[in-house]
Design a protein around this motif. Structure first.
Motif, PDB file in Angstrom:
ATOM      1  N   ASP A 151      16.637  15.094   0.396  1.00  0.00           N
ATOM      2  CA  ASP A 151      17.837  15.915   0.298  1.00  0.00           C
ATOM      3  C   ASP A 151      18.496  15.543  -1.032  1.00  0.00           C
ATOM      4  N   ASN A 152      18.216  16.337  -2.045  1.00  0.00           N
ATOM      5  CA  ASN A 152      18.722  15.991  -3.377  1.00  0.00           C
ATOM      6  C   ASN A 152      20.235  16.044  -3.451  1.00  0.00           C
ATOM      7  N   ALA A 153      20.845  16.871  -2.626  1.00  0.00           N
ATOM      8  CA  ALA A 153      22.311  16.940  -2.614  1.00  0.00           C
ATOM      9  C   ALA A 153      22.914  15.627  -2.133  1.00  0.00           C
ATOM     10  N   LYS A 154      22.177  14.920  -1.290  1.00  0.00           N
ATOM     11  CA  LYS A 154      22.642  13.627  -0.776  1.00  0.00           C
ATOM     12  C   LYS A 154      21.983  12.462  -1.503  1.00  0.00           C
ATOM     13  N   ASN A 155      21.139  12.766  -2.491  1.00  0.00           N
ATOM     14  CA  ASN A 155      20.429  11.711  -3.222  1.00  0.00           C
ATOM     15  C   ASN A 155      19.682  10.779  -2.266  1.00  0.00           C
ATOM     16  N   THR A 156      19.022  11.372  -1.284  1.00  0.00           N
ATOM     17  CA  THR A 156      18.376  10.573  -0.251  1.00  0.00           C
ATOM     18  C   THR A 156      16.975  11.095   0.043  1.00  0.00           C
ATOM     19  N   VAL A 157      16.066  10.168   0.256  1.00  0.00           N
ATOM     20  CA  VAL A 157      14.710  10.480   0.682  1.00  0.00           C
ATOM     21  C   VAL A 157      14.497   9.877   2.063  1.00  0.00           C
ATOM     22  N   TYR A 158      13.748  10.574   2.888  1.00  0.00           N
ATOM     23  CA  TYR A 158      13.532  10.145   4.260  1.00  0.00           C
ATOM     24  C   TYR A 158      12.039   9.956   4.539  1.00  0.00           C
ATOM     25  N   LEU A 159      11.769   9.118   5.515  1.00  0.00           N
ATOM     26  CA  LEU A 159      10.414   8.995   6.034  1.00  0.00           C
ATOM     27  C   LEU A 159      10.520   9.033   7.549  1.00  0.00           C
ATOM     28  N   GLU A 174       0.822  -1.201   0.000  1.00  0.00           N
ATOM     29  CA  GLU A 174       0.000   0.000   0.000  1.00  0.00           C
ATOM     30  C   GLU A 174       0.857   1.253   0.000  1.00  0.00           C
ATOM     31  N   PHE A 175       0.305   2.288  -0.558  1.00  0.00           N
ATOM     32  CA  PHE A 175       0.966   3.585  -0.619  1.00  0.00           C
ATOM     33  C   PHE A 175       1.046   4.199   0.772  1.00  0.00           C
ATOM     34  N   VAL A 176       2.187   4.849   1.067  1.00  0.00           N
ATOM     35  CA  VAL A 176       2.365   5.534   2.349  1.00  0.00           C
ATOM     36  C   VAL A 176       2.524   7.040   2.132  1.00  0.00           C
ATOM     37  N   ALA A 177       3.498   7.414   1.315  1.00  0.00           N
ATOM     38  CA  ALA A 177       3.783   8.836   1.115  1.00  0.00           C
ATOM     39  C   ALA A 177       4.544   9.032  -0.182  1.00  0.00           C
ATOM     40  N   ARG A 235      11.225  18.319  -6.470  1.00  0.00           N
ATOM     41  CA  ARG A 235      11.861  19.406  -5.723  1.00  0.00           C
ATOM     42  C   ARG A 235      11.135  19.716  -4.432  1.00  0.00           C
ATOM     43  N   SER A 236      10.444  18.697  -3.897  1.00  0.00           N
ATOM     44  CA  SER A 236       9.796  18.775  -2.583  1.00  0.00           C
ATOM     45  C   SER A 236       8.637  19.750  -2.526  1.00  0.00           C
ATOM     46  N   SER A 237       8.185  20.236  -3.666  1.00  0.00           N
ATOM     47  CA  SER A 237       7.104  21.220  -3.643  1.00  0.00           C
ATOM     48  C   SER A 237       5.759  20.579  -3.310  1.00  0.00           C
ATOM     49  N   ASN A 238       5.636  19.295  -3.573  1.00  0.00           N
ATOM     50  CA  ASN A 238       4.376  18.600  -3.314  1.00  0.00           C
ATOM     51  C   ASN A 238       4.628  17.314  -2.547  1.00  0.00           C
ATOM     52  N   THR A 239       3.838  17.097  -1.531  1.00  0.00           N
ATOM     53  CA  THR A 239       3.858  15.835  -0.802  1.00  0.00           C
ATOM     54  C   THR A 239       2.418  15.358  -0.629  1.00  0.00           C
ATOM     55  N   ARG A 240       2.258  14.070  -0.487  1.00  0.00           N
ATOM     56  CA  ARG A 240       0.938  13.523  -0.182  1.00  0.00           C
ATOM     57  C   ARG A 240       1.114  12.273   0.656  1.00  0.00           C
ATOM     58  N   TYR A 241       0.068  11.957   1.420  1.00  0.00           N
ATOM     59  CA  TYR A 241       0.151  10.882   2.393  1.00  0.00           C
ATOM     60  C   TYR A 241      -1.115  10.035   2.364  1.00  0.00           C
ATOM     61  N   ALA A 242      -0.948   8.793   2.746  1.00  0.00           N
ATOM     62  CA  ALA A 242      -2.108   7.954   3.003  1.00  0.00           C
ATOM     63  C   ALA A 242      -2.818   8.490   4.244  1.00  0.00           C
ATOM     64  N   VAL A 252      -1.554   7.549   7.787  1.00  0.00           N
ATOM     65  CA  VAL A 252      -0.303   8.050   8.361  1.00  0.00           C
ATOM     66  C   VAL A 252      -0.266   9.565   8.425  1.00  0.00           C
ATOM     67  N   LYS A 253      -1.263  10.228   7.886  1.00  0.00           N
ATOM     68  CA  LYS A 253      -1.281  11.679   7.839  1.00  0.00           C
ATOM     69  C   LYS A 253      -1.199  12.251   9.249  1.00  0.00           C
ATOM     70  N   GLY A 254      -0.306  13.224   9.434  1.00  0.00           N
ATOM     71  CA  GLY A 254      -0.119  13.828  10.743  1.00  0.00           C
ATOM     72  C   GLY A 254       0.893  13.118  11.610  1.00  0.00           C
ATOM     73  N   ARG A 255       1.290  11.905  11.218  1.00  0.00           N
ATOM     74  CA  ARG A 255       2.279  11.150  12.007  1.00  0.00           C
ATOM     75  C   ARG A 255       3.583  10.950  11.233  1.00  0.00           C
ATOM     76  N   PHE A 256       3.487  10.795   9.925  1.00  0.00           N
ATOM     77  CA  PHE A 256       4.657  10.554   9.086  1.00  0.00           C
ATOM     78  C   PHE A 256       4.971  11.800   8.266  1.00  0.00           C
ATOM     79  N   THR A 257       6.260  11.999   7.998  1.00  0.00           N
ATOM     80  CA  THR A 257       6.694  13.108   7.156  1.00  0.00           C
ATOM     81  C   THR A 257       7.720  12.613   6.153  1.00  0.00           C
ATOM     82  N   ILE A 258       7.464  12.871   4.881  1.00  0.00           N
ATOM     83  CA  ILE A 258       8.424  12.516   3.836  1.00  0.00           C
ATOM     84  C   ILE A 258       9.215  13.768   3.461  1.00  0.00           C
ATOM     85  N   SER A 259      10.505  13.578   3.241  1.00  0.00           N
ATOM     86  CA  SER A 259      11.362  14.692   2.841  1.00  0.00           C
ATOM     87  C   SER A 259      12.481  14.142   1.973  1.00  0.00           C
TER      88      SER A 259
END
Length: 118
Positions: A73-81, A46-49, A54-61, A64-71
């Motif tokens: 760092d393109n300089a590090k080629n890394t995505v976080y949850l 199932e989809f989570v986030a 360029r981080s301008s848009n995010t969406r969540y299931a 998890v809304k209000g508890r999880f945050t996706i972000s």
């Protein structure tokens, strides 16, 4: 060729927090949207986030809304949850995904286990 490697999973008590990371190699991740999915035992993936290039848009299931945050760092080629207020029902294998040159996710990581104890 893009490869994704997740890390940061583990065992945590209900109410705790974890931060998952997804490191991308190959083509720079600033050129594609990325997302997180999860699959619990006996259930469909199932989809989570998701996050735009360029981080301008995010969406969540809703679950998890209000508890999880996706972000990202393109300089590090890394995505976080960032996962806060974890619940036992969040227990699953979490997968990172990328939409590389496509409108749908077509590159997947190997997954990282998250287990939330009650």
């Amino acid at each position: 060729q893009v490869q994704l490697v997740e890390s940061g999973g583990g065992l945590v008590q209900a109410g705790g927090s974890l931060r998952l990371s997804c490191a991308a190699s190959g083509r720079t991740c600033s050129s594609y949207a990325m997302g997180w999915f999860r699959q619990a035992p006996g259930k469909d993936r199932e989809f989570v986030a998701a996050i735009s290039r360029r981080s301008s848009n995010t969406r969540y299931a809703d679950s998890v809304k209000g508890r999880f945050t996706i972000s990202r760092d393109n300089a590090k080629n890394t995505v976080y949850l960032q996962m806060n207020s974890l619940k036992p029902e969040d227990t699953a294998v979490y997968y990172c995904a990328a939409a590389v040159g496509a409108s749908e996710y077509n590159v997947w990581g190997q997954g990282t286990q998250v287990t939330v104890s009650s």
